[in-house]
Design a protein around this motif. Structure first.
Motif, PDB file in Angstrom:
ATOM      1  N   THR A 138       0.847  -1.199   0.000  1.00  0.00           N
ATOM      2  CA  THR A 138       0.000   0.000   0.000  1.00  0.00           C
ATOM      3  C   THR A 138       0.876   1.239   0.000  1.00  0.00           C
ATOM      4  OG1 THR A 138      -1.749  -1.163   1.221  1.00  0.00           O
ATOM      5  CG2 THR A 138      -1.832   1.245   1.211  1.00  0.00           C
ATOM      6  N   PRO A 139       0.858   2.018  -1.066  1.00  0.00           N
ATOM      7  CA  PRO A 139       1.774   3.166  -1.154  1.00  0.00           C
ATOM      8  C   PRO A 139       1.440   4.257  -0.147  1.00  0.00           C
ATOM      9  CG  PRO A 139       0.211   3.198  -2.964  1.00  0.00           C
ATOM     10  CD  PRO A 139       0.005   1.895  -2.264  1.00  0.00           C
ATOM     11  N   HIS A 140       2.430   5.091   0.116  1.00  0.00           N
ATOM     12  CA  HIS A 140       2.249   6.220   1.027  1.00  0.00           C
ATOM     13  C   HIS A 140       1.602   7.388   0.272  1.00  0.00           C
ATOM     14  CE1 HIS A 140       5.694   4.451   3.578  1.00  0.00           C
ATOM     15  NE2 HIS A 140       4.572   4.342   4.272  1.00  0.00           N
ATOM     16  N   LEU A 141       0.329   7.207  -0.085  1.00  0.00           N
ATOM     17  CA  LEU A 141      -0.446   8.253  -0.754  1.00  0.00           C
ATOM     18  C   LEU A 141      -1.709   8.500   0.059  1.00  0.00           C
ATOM     19  CD1 LEU A 141      -0.239   6.998  -4.460  1.00  0.00           C
ATOM     20  CD2 LEU A 141       1.144   8.803  -3.404  1.00  0.00           C
ATOM     21  N   PHE A 142      -2.083   9.760   0.199  1.00  0.00           N
ATOM     22  CA  PHE A 142      -3.249  10.145   1.003  1.00  0.00           C
ATOM     23  C   PHE A 142      -4.133  11.035   0.134  1.00  0.00           C
ATOM     24  CE2 PHE A 142      -5.553  12.752   4.046  1.00  0.00           C
ATOM     25  CZ  PHE A 142      -5.893  11.858   5.063  1.00  0.00           C
ATOM     26  N   HIS A 143      -5.394  10.608  -0.065  1.00  0.00           N
ATOM     27  CA  HIS A 143      -6.306  11.305  -0.973  1.00  0.00           C
ATOM     28  C   HIS A 143      -7.511  11.862  -0.216  1.00  0.00           C
ATOM     29  CE1 HIS A 143      -4.235   9.320  -4.378  1.00  0.00           C
ATOM     30  NE2 HIS A 143      -4.244   8.244  -3.612  1.00  0.00           N
ATOM     31  N   VAL A 144      -7.793  13.127  -0.477  1.00  0.00           N
ATOM     32  CA  VAL A 144      -8.979  13.790   0.067  1.00  0.00           C
ATOM     33  C   VAL A 144      -9.689  14.476  -1.091  1.00  0.00           C
ATOM     34  CG1 VAL A 144      -9.837  15.592   1.605  1.00  0.00           C
ATOM     35  CG2 VAL A 144      -7.901  14.203   2.303  1.00  0.00           C
ATOM     36  N   THR A 145     -11.008  14.429  -1.092  1.00  0.00           N
ATOM     37  CA  THR A 145     -11.745  15.167  -2.120  1.00  0.00           C
ATOM     38  C   THR A 145     -12.580  16.266  -1.477  1.00  0.00           C
ATOM     39  OG1 THR A 145     -13.276  14.997  -3.978  1.00  0.00           O
ATOM     40  CG2 THR A 145     -13.726  13.588  -2.095  1.00  0.00           C
ATOM     41  N   SER A 146     -12.622  17.392  -2.162  1.00  0.00           N
ATOM     42  CA  SER A 146     -13.364  18.554  -1.686  1.00  0.00           C
ATOM     43  C   SER A 146     -13.867  19.319  -2.905  1.00  0.00           C
ATOM     44  CB  SER A 146     -12.462  19.452  -0.834  1.00  0.00           C
ATOM     45  OG  SER A 146     -13.076  20.691  -0.560  1.00  0.00           O
ATOM     46  N   LYS A 147     -14.985  19.975  -2.776  1.00  0.00           N
ATOM     47  CA  LYS A 147     -15.517  20.743  -3.891  1.00  0.00           C
ATOM     48  C   LYS A 147     -14.497  21.763  -4.384  1.00  0.00           C
ATOM     49  CE  LYS A 147     -19.526  23.434  -5.371  1.00  0.00           C
ATOM     50  NZ  LYS A 147     -19.765  22.534  -6.506  1.00  0.00           N
ATOM     51  N   ALA A 262      -5.765   0.831   0.679  1.00  0.00           N
ATOM     52  CA  ALA A 262      -5.582  -0.413  -0.076  1.00  0.00           C
ATOM     53  C   ALA A 262      -4.465  -0.248  -1.093  1.00  0.00           C
ATOM     54  CB  ALA A 262      -6.873  -0.833  -0.776  1.00  0.00           C
ATOM     55  N   SER A 263      -3.937  -1.377  -1.522  1.00  0.00           N
ATOM     56  CA  SER A 263      -2.947  -1.390  -2.592  1.00  0.00           C
ATOM     57  C   SER A 263      -3.657  -1.214  -3.930  1.00  0.00           C
ATOM     58  CB  SER A 263      -2.178  -2.706  -2.570  1.00  0.00           C
ATOM     59  OG  SER A 263      -3.076  -3.787  -2.754  1.00  0.00           O
ATOM     60  N   PRO A 264      -2.937  -0.809  -4.970  1.00  0.00           N
ATOM     61  CA  PRO A 264      -3.572  -0.691  -6.291  1.00  0.00           C
ATOM     62  C   PRO A 264      -4.151  -2.021  -6.759  1.00  0.00           C
ATOM     63  CG  PRO A 264      -1.423   0.390  -6.281  1.00  0.00           C
ATOM     64  CD  PRO A 264      -1.524  -0.376  -4.991  1.00  0.00           C
ATOM     65  N   ARG A 265      -5.230  -1.932  -7.501  1.00  0.00           N
ATOM     66  CA  ARG A 265      -5.908  -3.094  -8.080  1.00  0.00           C
ATOM     67  C   ARG A 265      -6.459  -4.048  -7.018  1.00  0.00           C
ATOM     68  NH1 ARG A 265      -5.457  -0.053 -11.701  1.00  0.00           N
ATOM     69  NH2 ARG A 265      -5.281  -0.541 -13.916  1.00  0.00           N
ATOM     70  N   HIS A 266      -6.868  -3.500  -5.874  1.00  0.00           N
ATOM     71  CA  HIS A 266      -7.425  -4.378  -4.848  1.00  0.00           C
ATOM     72  C   HIS A 266      -8.860  -4.750  -5.217  1.00  0.00           C
ATOM     73  CE1 HIS A 266      -8.586  -6.139  -1.049  1.00  0.00           C
ATOM     74  NE2 HIS A 266      -7.305  -6.151  -0.714  1.00  0.00           N
ATOM     75  N   PRO A 267      -9.219  -6.050  -5.119  1.00  0.00           N
ATOM     76  CA  PRO A 267     -10.552  -6.505  -5.532  1.00  0.00           C
ATOM     77  C   PRO A 267     -11.705  -5.799  -4.831  1.00  0.00           C
ATOM     78  CG  PRO A 267      -9.104  -8.385  -5.187  1.00  0.00           C
ATOM     79  CD  PRO A 267      -8.359  -7.175  -4.704  1.00  0.00           C
ATOM     80  N   VAL A 268     -11.553  -5.429  -3.552  1.00  0.00           N
ATOM     81  CA  VAL A 268     -12.656  -4.759  -2.851  1.00  0.00           C
ATOM     82  C   VAL A 268     -13.003  -3.439  -3.542  1.00  0.00           C
ATOM     83  CG1 VAL A 268     -13.406  -3.687  -0.694  1.00  0.00           C
ATOM     84  CG2 VAL A 268     -12.179  -5.849  -0.626  1.00  0.00           C
ATOM     85  N   MET A 269     -11.990  -2.732  -4.035  1.00  0.00           N
ATOM     86  CA  MET A 269     -12.252  -1.464  -4.720  1.00  0.00           C
ATOM     87  C   MET A 269     -13.017  -1.708  -6.023  1.00  0.00           C
ATOM     88  SD  MET A 269     -10.995   0.616  -2.601  1.00  0.00           S
ATOM     89  CE  MET A 269     -11.057  -0.483  -1.188  1.00  0.00           C
ATOM     90  N   TYR A 270     -12.576  -2.702  -6.777  1.00  0.00           N
ATOM     91  CA  TYR A 270     -13.242  -3.040  -8.043  1.00  0.00           C
ATOM     92  C   TYR A 270     -14.694  -3.447  -7.800  1.00  0.00           C
ATOM     93  CZ  TYR A 270     -14.225  -5.586 -12.383  1.00  0.00           C
ATOM     94  OH  TYR A 270     -14.795  -6.045 -13.542  1.00  0.00           O
ATOM     95  N   LEU A 271     -14.915  -4.350  -6.858  1.00  0.00           N
ATOM     96  CA  LEU A 271     -16.246  -4.868  -6.607  1.00  0.00           C
ATOM     97  C   LEU A 271     -17.173  -3.804  -6.040  1.00  0.00           C
ATOM     98  CD1 LEU A 271     -15.101  -8.296  -5.148  1.00  0.00           C
ATOM     99  CD2 LEU A 271     -16.389  -7.982  -7.272  1.00  0.00           C
ATOM    100  N   SER A 272     -16.657  -2.932  -5.184  1.00  0.00           N
ATOM    101  CA  SER A 272     -17.475  -1.844  -4.631  1.00  0.00           C
ATOM    102  C   SER A 272     -17.889  -0.879  -5.730  1.00  0.00           C
ATOM    103  CB  SER A 272     -16.695  -1.099  -3.542  1.00  0.00           C
ATOM    104  OG  SER A 272     -16.343  -1.961  -2.476  1.00  0.00           O
ATOM    105  N   ALA A 273     -16.943  -0.540  -6.603  1.00  0.00           N
ATOM    106  CA  ALA A 273     -17.255   0.362  -7.711  1.00  0.00           C
ATOM    107  C   ALA A 273     -18.270  -0.265  -8.654  1.00  0.00           C
ATOM    108  CB  ALA A 273     -15.973   0.728  -8.465  1.00  0.00           C
ATOM    109  N   LYS A 274     -18.061  -1.534  -8.998  1.00  0.00           N
ATOM    110  CA  LYS A 274     -18.981  -2.212  -9.915  1.00  0.00           C
ATOM    111  C   LYS A 274     -20.390  -2.302  -9.332  1.00  0.00           C
ATOM    112  CE  LYS A 274     -16.768  -3.453 -13.694  1.00  0.00           C
ATOM    113  NZ  LYS A 274     -17.241  -3.098 -15.047  1.00  0.00           N
ATOM    114  N   HIS A 275     -20.476  -2.623  -8.045  1.00  0.00           N
ATOM    115  CA  HIS A 275     -21.795  -2.718  -7.415  1.00  0.00           C
ATOM    116  C   HIS A 275     -22.475  -1.355  -7.397  1.00  0.00           C
ATOM    117  CE1 HIS A 275     -24.953  -4.233  -4.764  1.00  0.00           C
ATOM    118  NE2 HIS A 275     -24.796  -3.132  -4.058  1.00  0.00           N
ATOM    119  N   GLY A 276     -21.725  -0.317  -7.038  1.00  0.00           N
ATOM    120  CA  GLY A 276     -22.298   1.025  -7.019  1.00  0.00           C
ATOM    121  C   GLY A 276     -22.761   1.464  -8.396  1.00  0.00           C
ATOM    122  N   LEU A 277     -21.973   1.198  -9.428  1.00  0.00           N
ATOM    123  CA  LEU A 277     -22.346   1.565 -10.791  1.00  0.00           C
ATOM    124  C   LEU A 277     -23.596   0.812 -11.251  1.00  0.00           C
ATOM    125  CD1 LEU A 277     -18.796   1.678 -12.418  1.00  0.00           C
ATOM    126  CD2 LEU A 277     -20.358   3.618 -12.164  1.00  0.00           C
TER     127      LEU A 277
END
Length: 346
Positions: A138-147, A262-277
């Protein structure tokens, strides 16, 4: 005496015809709705059957294993059923300098002036050899989103707390609306070919932010954090080098969706996105915007459930602290408890 029309015919005959037409219309409407529901049940059944028959292939689609030269280890180059949107057999997207890419992504415009009382928040960017040391998942990257990067003093102060806690090893990126749109709409999404079309039907900013966070971490990895989340017990070295994913528990006893890593290409991210879409695509009314159920915690819990089901593990998503394995040998480290959900992140 029965009231008559100008031609001497009883009006009740006309009324009878209208009633008959109305009932006939309702009958056609009910038959049409029944046929539509039946069609969708057949479609869902075919999808579930496909998962049962081709489970191994779907597992590779969700979490393919790549060789050093970026080719899918298990893909068949001569597969006649290959789709142009199928990532199997294609090179893993290369990120020679993740920080350079992210810096370009979030700097989609020049620094702008904030209204009185608001504070402009800058990114905190470190070199790739610091954020992506060898052997770290899991890389040392921190992401925040704001308007906007223009934040209230309290939110700006919270970002400063993260910079103080993680700044020695983590790059910290602020993704404003322009950056989010650039990430979603200016990239070709092999794994999410439906993304842009479905986003046209997403009418709630919260749902858009939900889908963005899954796909951002899927693509680059690292930590996602809501703007109002702050470090408690969590520190710069809390996520171990071999942690494939790191999920604190929230008060319901499910992995938190407001803060995760999470690390890149983690299945939970893919499955969560697919379910949401999928949920957003099949809504009866696009103004229905209960993000908590469509794209938020509900989708994230479903992603975790499906992640384990690919391993043959049945779960309802309510878990305790521990390490959980799932699709293609990937794992998730869960920490905390629902009784003390602020132990790591406040």
């Amino acid at each position: 005496m029965v009231e008559s029309s100008a031609k001497g015919k009883p009006l009740c005959g006309s009324c009878s015809k209208n009633v008959f037409s109305s009932r006939l219309f309702q009958l056609f409407l009910k038959v049409g709705l029944a046929a539509s529901v039946f069609y969708h049940f057949i479609w869902v059944g075919k999808q579930l059957s496909s998962l049962t028959i081709h489970g191994a292939y779907d597992e590779l689609l969700i979490a393919p294993e790549y060789t050093n030269n970026g080719r899918d280890l298990y893909a068949s180059s001569s597969s006649s059923s290959s789709s142009p949107f199928d990532p199997r057999g294609k090179p893993l997207p290369s990120h020679p300098s993740p920080n350079a890419e992210l810096q370009d992504l979030v700097s989609s415009h020049k620094k702008y002036t904030c209204a009185e009382g608001l504070v402009y928040v800058e990114d905190h960017i470190l070199p790739d050899d610091v954020t992506h040391p060898p052997g770290r998942k899991t890389p040392h990257l921190f992401h925040v989103t704001s308007k906007s990067r223009c934040m209230t003093p309290s939110f700006a102060s919270n970002i400063d707390r993260w910079k103080h806690a993680l700044g020695s090893k983590y790059s910290i990126y602020i993704h404003d609306d322009d950056a989010v749109n650039k990430f979603i709409y200016e990239k070709e999404w092999t794994e999410f070919p439906e993304l842009k079309e479905i986003m046209a039907c997403v009418t709630a900013g919260a749902a858009k932010a939900d889908l963005w966070r899954y796909i951002m971490i899927w693509e680059y990895g690292g930590i996602y954090s809501d703007m109002d989340s702050s470090p408690a017990k969590f520190g710069v070295d809390t996520i171990a080098p071999l942690d494939d994913a790191f999920f604190p528990l929230e008060q319901l006893g499910i992995p938190s969706q407001y803060w995760f890593a999470a690390s890149p290409r983690h299945p939970v991210m893919y499955l969560s996105a697919k379910h949401g879409l999928q949920t957003m695509a099949f809504r009866d009314d696009i103004s229905s915007n209960n993000a908590a159920k469509t794209t938020g915690p509900g989708a994230f819990k479903t992603g975790f459930i499906l992640f384990q089901q690919f391993k043959g593990i049945d779960t309802n998503g309510y878990v305790e602290a521990g390490v959980y394995e799932g699709a293609h040998g990937r794992s998730v480290r869960v920490v905390g408890s629902k009784g003390n959900h602020n132990e790591w992140i406040v």
